[in-house]
Design a protein around this motif. Structure first.
Motif, short mmCIF file in Angstrom:
data_model
loop_
_atom_site.label_atom_id
_atom_site.label_comp_id
_atom_site.label_asym_id
_atom_site.label_seq_id
_atom_site.Cartn_x
_atom_site.Cartn_y
_atom_site.Cartn_z
N GLU A 58 -0.68 -4.75 -4.47
CA GLU A 58 0.43 -4.05 -5.12
C GLU A 58 1.71 -4.90 -4.99
OE1 GLU A 58 3.51 -0.96 -5.49
OE2 GLU A 58 2.91 -1.71 -3.52
N GLU A 59 2.53 -4.85 -6.02
CA GLU A 59 3.68 -5.76 -6.17
C GLU A 59 4.51 -5.98 -4.91
OE1 GLU A 59 6.72 -6.13 -9.77
OE2 GLU A 59 5.03 -4.75 -10.14
N ASN A 60 4.92 -4.90 -4.27
CA ASN A 60 5.81 -5.05 -3.12
C ASN A 60 5.17 -5.73 -1.92
OD1 ASN A 60 7.90 -3.73 -4.45
ND2 ASN A 60 7.02 -1.72 -3.90
N ASP A 61 3.85 -5.66 -1.86
CA ASP A 61 3.15 -6.24 -0.72
C ASP A 61 2.75 -7.70 -0.95
OD1 ASP A 61 3.45 -3.95 0.62
OD2 ASP A 61 1.31 -3.50 0.87
N TYR B 73 -2.50 -4.35 3.41
CA TYR B 73 -1.88 -4.53 2.09
C TYR B 73 -2.26 -3.35 1.22
CZ TYR B 73 -1.57 -9.38 3.69
OH TYR B 73 -1.31 -10.52 4.40
N LYS C 193 4.27 -10.59 1.20
CA LYS C 193 3.79 -10.80 2.56
C LYS C 193 2.76 -11.91 2.67
CE LYS C 193 3.48 -5.95 3.91
NZ LYS C 193 2.45 -5.03 4.37
#
Ligand SMILES: Nc1ncnc2c1ncn2[C@@H]1O[C@H](COP(=O)(O)OP(=O)(O)O)[C@@H](O)[C@H]1O
Ligand SMILES: [Mg+2]
Length: 395
Positions: free
Chosen positions: A337-340, A296, A343
């Motif tokens: 971080e936002e995009n991760d 991540y 997951k």
């Protein structure tokens, strides 16, 4: 004579000038008074229980005084030690021995000597009498260091001794070795129980304010408050950090504690603590058995697997020694971080915490710095959390 910082702030010894008295479990009565009262109750054993480094020993020393306290450690006793031999030796009484009286014959040239030797064992009664007559109070500190078997034997001896009015305090960690004392049917009704709680911020603050006042160094209430938060319930950590601040101030020839010096002092203080191995075990997690772990990205640009993220989250502000799962998950969420974030499922976090818990349970005491239990993450050792926050190189 002006006082030196090392006489004022004493992380490892009795803090004469920065001793702070606290109230006992919201009763408005101090711990000192509670212990005094317990010691006056004839025929009762005093059992003090509380987490490590919360001032159990210091409390005994304060109330009993160095002239009257006789301190022994649970570690002094092993399977082969005679309980009374140790109790006698601590006050310099010859417990067991042989008396030889010699009478050299003075007549004539003969070298004849009359000698008579007798073996003796000082009776338990005599030892107890000595303690009572000399106002000695026996403190068995860190009782949990003795083996379970030895603890039972000691409890047996103590039961008899307190009936004869020997004053005894037994000090131990919670949920550890208290069974031999607190759960002992023979002792029930003969115990004065004192539970030492972790420190509150307002009491921790007093250590800093008292000490810097003595040293004529300025500190605002606001700065003292920040220190208290960082100390995470540990008066010992407060003493350590304040001493570091003094060293830094002396070096910079300053007389005021400001924000800038705080962080420096925190980092400086962590040099005393050796948790690098513990951190590395946590970050590595269990053996991945050749499997690649999901990574991540963090908001501050690192790439870590979930074990690394868990450690990172613990270190975040504000320092907390107890987090329920939701708050812990939120911390993790904010570290990633936002995009991760997408997951990451809650159950995955729970599984990782389970694995960590299993891993730590199989290790030595020092590794049990955190615990995942009943849906909460606990930091058991405040010094460890402090190290996590300030001691890591890339921290
Ligand atoms: N009442 C107190 N006031 C100020 N500092 C304290 C107090 N109690 C403990 N401390 C600090 O914490 C340190 C550890 O206390 P100690 O009594 O040895 O803990 P424990 O016996 O519970 O492990 C002391 O050396 C001292 O620096
Ligand atoms: Mg102690």
């Amino acid at each position: 004579m002006s006082l030196k910082a090392e006489n004022i702030f004493k992380p490892g010894a009795f803090p004469e000038y920065t001793y702070v008295s606290r109230n006992y479990e919201n009763t408005g009565i101090s711990y000192e008074l509670r212990l005094k009262q317990a010691l006056r109750t004839a025929g009762c054993l005093t059992s003090i229980i509380g987490p490590s480094k919360m001032g159990k020993t210091i409390l005994c020393e304060q109330v009993i005084g160095l002239d009257n306290i006789v301190e022994v450690s649970g570690a002094d006793f092993n399977e082969n030690t005679d309980f009374w031999a140790i109790i006698a030796a601590k006050v310099g009484l010859p417990y067991m021995g042989e008396i030889t009286t010699e009478r050299a014959s003075t007549e004539g040239k003969s070298e004849e000597r009359d000698s008579k030797s007798e073996k003796y064992i000082l009776s338990k009664d005599k030892i107890i009498r000595y303690y009572i007559e000399n106002n000695k109070i026996l403190v068995i500190d860190d009782f949990h260091y003795a083996s379970t078997e030895m603890q039972m034997k000691m409890a047996q001896q103590l039961k008899d001794a307190i009936r004869r009015e020997l004053k005894v305090v037994v000090v131990s960690l919670p949920h550890r070795a208290d069974d031999a004392i607190r759960q002992n049917a023979d002792l029930s009704g003969r115990l004065s129980l004192i539970n030492i709680e972790t420190w509150k911020e307002e009491d921790l603050k007093k250590i800093a304010i008292k000490g810097f006042d003595k040293l004529e160094i300025k500190i605002t209430d606001n700065i003292a408050e920040k220190l208290a938060v960082e100390c995470l319930t540990s008066p010992q950590l407060m003493q350590y950090i304040c001493l570091s601040i003094c060293t830094l101030l002396e070096d910079e020839k300053k007389q005021e504690v400001n924000d800038e010096i705080l962080e420096k002092a925190y980092r400086f203080t962590t040099i005393n603590f050796n948790y690098a191995d513990v951190v590395s075990v946590l970050i590595k997690g269990p053996n991945p058995r050749g499997q690649q772990r999901k990574l991540y990205r963090t908001v501050d640009g690192k790439e870590l697997d979930l074990y690394g993220i868990i450690v990172e989250s613990l270190a975040k502000n504000p320092p907390m020694t107890e987090l329920d799962f939701e708050s812990f998950y939120n911390r993790i969420f904010n570290v990633i971080e936002e995009n991760d974030r997408l997951k990451l499922e809650k159950q995955t976090v729970r599984n990782h915490l389970n694995h960590l818990q299993e891993l730590l349970e199989g290790k030595e005491e020092i590794y049990r710095a955190i615990e995942w239990k009943d849906g909460k993450v606990y930091v058991l050792d405040p010094l460890f959390l402090f190290y996590l926050r300030w001691g890591r190189i890339n921290g």
